[in-house]
Design a protein around this motif. Structure first.
Motif, short mmCIF file in Angstrom:
data_model
loop_
_atom_site.label_atom_id
_atom_site.label_comp_id
_atom_site.label_asym_id
_atom_site.label_seq_id
_atom_site.Cartn_x
_atom_site.Cartn_y
_atom_site.Cartn_z
N GLY A 388 0.81 -1.21 0.00
CA GLY A 388 0.00 0.00 0.00
C GLY A 388 0.84 1.26 0.00
O GLY A 388 0.49 2.25 -0.66
N LEU A 389 1.95 1.23 0.72
CA LEU A 389 2.87 2.39 0.73
C LEU A 389 3.41 2.65 -0.66
O LEU A 389 3.43 3.80 -1.13
N PHE A 390 3.82 1.59 -1.35
CA PHE A 390 4.35 1.76 -2.70
C PHE A 390 3.27 2.30 -3.64
O PHE A 390 3.52 3.25 -4.39
N ALA A 391 2.06 1.72 -3.58
CA ALA A 391 0.99 2.18 -4.46
C ALA A 391 0.62 3.62 -4.17
O ALA A 391 0.35 4.41 -5.09
N LEU A 393 2.58 6.01 -2.83
CA LEU A 393 3.66 6.92 -3.26
C LEU A 393 3.69 7.06 -4.77
O LEU A 393 4.04 8.12 -5.31
N MET A 394 3.30 5.98 -5.47
CA MET A 394 3.26 6.02 -6.94
C MET A 394 1.95 6.60 -7.47
O MET A 394 1.73 6.66 -8.67
N LYS A 395 1.07 6.99 -6.53
CA LYS A 395 -0.23 7.62 -6.88
C LYS A 395 -1.06 6.72 -7.80
O LYS A 395 -1.65 7.18 -8.80
N VAL A 396 -1.12 5.44 -7.46
CA VAL A 396 -1.94 4.50 -8.22
C VAL A 396 -3.41 4.79 -7.97
O VAL A 396 -3.82 5.02 -6.83
N VAL A 397 -4.21 4.79 -9.01
CA VAL A 397 -5.65 5.01 -8.88
C VAL A 397 -6.40 3.85 -9.54
O VAL A 397 -5.89 3.22 -10.46
N GLY A 398 -7.61 3.57 -9.04
CA GLY A 398 -8.44 2.53 -9.63
C GLY A 398 -9.52 3.14 -10.50
O GLY A 398 -10.13 4.14 -10.12
N TYR A 399 -9.75 2.54 -11.66
CA TYR A 399 -10.78 3.05 -12.57
C TYR A 399 -12.08 2.25 -12.48
O TYR A 399 -13.06 2.61 -13.12
N ALA A 400 -12.07 1.18 -11.69
CA ALA A 400 -13.29 0.39 -11.47
C ALA A 400 -13.06 -0.47 -10.23
O ALA A 400 -11.93 -0.93 -9.99
N PRO A 401 -14.12 -0.71 -9.43
CA PRO A 401 -13.95 -1.53 -8.22
C PRO A 401 -13.89 -3.01 -8.57
O PRO A 401 -14.89 -3.72 -8.51
N VAL A 402 -12.70 -3.48 -8.94
CA VAL A 402 -12.53 -4.87 -9.35
C VAL A 402 -11.56 -5.56 -8.42
O VAL A 402 -10.92 -4.93 -7.58
N GLY A 403 -11.44 -6.87 -8.55
CA GLY A 403 -10.51 -7.65 -7.76
C GLY A 403 -9.22 -7.87 -8.52
O GLY A 403 -8.90 -7.19 -9.50
N LEU A 404 -8.47 -8.87 -8.05
CA LEU A 404 -7.16 -9.14 -8.62
C LEU A 404 -7.22 -9.41 -10.12
O LEU A 404 -6.36 -8.97 -10.87
N PHE A 405 -8.27 -10.12 -10.57
CA PHE A 405 -8.35 -10.48 -11.98
C PHE A 405 -8.78 -9.30 -12.85
O PHE A 405 -8.86 -9.45 -14.07
#
Length: 614
Positions: A388-391, A393-405
């Motif tokens: 979570g820290l890495f994500a 700091l890299m400002k990762v965003v989700g475009y849809a509420p999906v799981g791993l797949f």
């Protein structure tokens, strides 16, 4: 009423009917709102045979039971004399309104997430197809498929109207009419509107999450009020139109601006946190603490937050990435235990729950491993926190509420850097949690204080799971695809179907034949641990009146896994016009944490087809 005695015991131990203000449930627990928690006998409740644990906090007084809570709550309601909504307030209309809103947010979001996740996965697939050059992003094919994604998010208020109206007992067709009206060109984002001379604010309802929810809650109270005021003979004709012409202007004048303010307020809070502490801190903390939040029953509080982000911003800057990283960290932690353990039964438990977590269902791991051994919580805090820290700091965003797949959905519109960073974060979470769990080790069983799984019949310590072998060789068929509603709806229990390639039916477990239909087309077997298995050969084959069926056992016989118990002439059954699919279900599914079907495309009687998680 299978749980009547249990419900009476639980009601007495929480302080009696007079101490219960309301009771709701989520997937695994009953949530009580008590007048006085101090008189609840928590330790005695924990000792009840169907109770896993009790959590008392600011959220609620929560009795963790397992998936059978879905069957227990209706019986609890009947004994308490509560309505389906279970709403009772302590004081004042305002508190009642807020309480109901918070409750239905978590209960109604599940169905809505299904099309949203599908849209997110589709977006990821389209991005990959476009990248490969198979289909151009400007082609009609791409635009047609992408219209699905756009429609899901644009018409989100309509989906919300359906789900929330069902939860509240509001006429869902009237709720949909209100939602569609708000989405119409003459209202959605229109400027300069007024109603009876009262100027209306400009509101884009396609990007607003809360107005339709507030409207439906208002419709519930308005419906009840009209039922008291309008004579019964006139209600059928006048109530629907009165509900519409009263609810719509109230929504335009009040709920539209109020819902917008709520959404903007949530965005402001997270902007403030991001600008003050860094949004990475929230991503890191949630990825680290999600299993703990699920355990105490507070896991659903993020749903309105991230749904609001998707509705207003078009993406989620915090929680989607965090929960995926946390889920895979749960998988990693249990896999760490899998490689550390030398005990065969433990390995089976860890392997099964790890697979479940990998598929995005972490409850079996959390309640079957985490609650018992405790240390995996620390492993996820380490692995999930690092990911979570890495994500963050890299400002990762989700475009849809999906799981791993659905990781491909993190590509968005050609945002490949966002996708790569998310993949790295997931790997960090999985490996970090796995190594941490392996190093932390597994406490000795005699040091584990958590209550063990207990056999209802013997009262002795039972296995943590039971493997059920396939009763016949053939092709695996998902239970939902079986052409019989009683089975496909899981009303008779979870399980699977097998398209048979041979005629002999074998015992899937060691146990006793507790039922054998006179027509020999169905048989029930019960194991020493109380697991009840039904094997049903064919759809509507009872109409054959035993023709083409032969039994090698009788009721009361003891059987061992692999014993031949029945024979059916599958070719003749097909020739007679019947589907010979062999269905295997656990009829007392509600007594167990979960029943997991095999994903293998083909099975034989020496392979496991079901896993019953105790």
């Amino acid at each position: 009423m299978n749980y009547q005695e249990f419900c009476h015991q639980l009601i007495e131990l929480v302080g009696g009917k007079e101490n219960i203000q309301s009771v709701t449930n989520c997937m695994t627990r009953l949530r009580f709102k008590l007048k006085d928690r101090s008189i609840a006998k928590t330790e005695e409740i924990k000792d009840l045979p169907d109770v896993i644990d009790v959590v008392s906090n600011d959220v609620a007084y929560q009795v963790i039971i397992g998936t059978q809570v879905q069957d227990i709550r209706p019986e609890m309601n009947q004994i308490l004399g509560l309505s389906g909504e279970n709403v009772k307030s302590e004081s004042g209309e305002k508190e009642k309104f807020v309480t109901m809103a918070l409750r239905i947010l978590s209960e109604a979001m599940g169905p809505i997430l299904t099309p949203i996740m599908a849209a997110g996965l589709l977006a990821g697939i389209l991005s990959l197809i476009s990248l490969s050059g198979l289909v151009s992003a400007e082609s009609s094919t791409y635009l047609i498929l992408d219209a699905i994604r756009q429609s899901v998010f644009f018409f989100l208020p309509v989906l919300i109207a359906i789900s929330f109206s069902r939860q509240l007992g509001v006429n869902e067709y009237l709720a949909v009419v209100i939602a569609l009206t708000l989405m119409s060109e003459s209202i959605n984002g229109a400027k300069g509107l007024d109603f009876l001379g009262l100027k209306l604010p400009e509101t884009t309802y396609s990007n607003s999450f809360f107005p339709i929810i507030l409207s439906i809650i208002f419709m519930k109270y308005l419906t009840k009020a009209l039922e008291k005021i309008i004579p019964k003979a006139l209600q059928y004709f006048f109530n629907p139109v009165l509900i519409l012409i009263i609810t719509l202007p109230i929504t335009l004048i009040l709920f539209g601006p109020l819902g917008t303010y709520i959404g903007d307020g949530l965005n402001f809070v997270f902007d403030f946190i991001g600008n003050t502490f860094g949004s990475w801190s929230v991503v890191m903390l949630y990825a680290a603490l999600q299993p703990f939040l699920i355990t105490i029953g507070a896991g659903n509080f993020i749903i309105p937050i991230f749904m609001n982000s998707y509705a207003t911003l078009g993406y989620d800057p915090v929680f989607t990435a965090a929960w995926i990283i946390s889920d895979i960290a749960v998988c990693g932690a249990v896999m760490g235990y899998f490689f550390r353990s030398k005990d065969k039964k433990q390995k089976q438990l860890f392997g099964t729950t790890a697979f479940s977590a990998f598929m995005g269902v972490t409850e079996p791991a959390i309640y079957g491993v985490f609650v018992k051994y405790r240390r995996p919580y620390i492993a996820v805090m380490i692995g999930g926190g690092l990911g979570g820290l890495f994500a963050g700091l890299m400002k990762v965003v989700g475009y849809a509420p999906v799981g791993l797949f659905g990781l491909a959905s993190f590509i968005g519109k050609d945002n490949y850097s966002n996708f790569y960073m998310m993949v790295i974060a997931v790997i960090i979470g999985f490996i970090g949690a796995g190594i941490a769990a392996f190093v932390l080790g597994i406490p000795d069983d005699d040091k584990v204080k958590e209550k063990q799984a207990v056999s209802v019949e013997t009262g002795e310590e039972a296995v943590t799971k039971l493997l059920v072998k396939a009763p016949v060789k053939g092709t695996n068929v998902a239970l939902s695809k079986v052409n019989d509603k009683a089975f496909s709806s899981s009303a008779l229990g979870k399980g699977l179907g097998i398209e048979p390639e041979e005629d002999t039916i074998y015992a899937p477990v060691d146990g006793e034949v507790v039922s054998l239909f006179p027509t020999n087309h169905a048989i029930g077997i019960k194991t020493e641990y109380g697991v009840e298995i039904l094997i049903h050969i064919g759809i509507n084959t009872v109409e054959l009146d035993g023709k083409h069926f032969e039994s090698f056992v009788k009721q009361g016989d003891k059987v061992s896994a692999g014993d031949a118990i029945l024979k059916a002439n599958m070719a003749e059954i097909r020739n007679a016009g019947y589907d010979p699919v062999v269905i295997t279900v656990i009829t007392n599914t509600a007594d167990y944490l979960d029943v997991l079907p095999s994903n293998d495309p083909s099975l034989n009687n020496e392979e496991d087809c079901l896993t019953v998680v105790v």
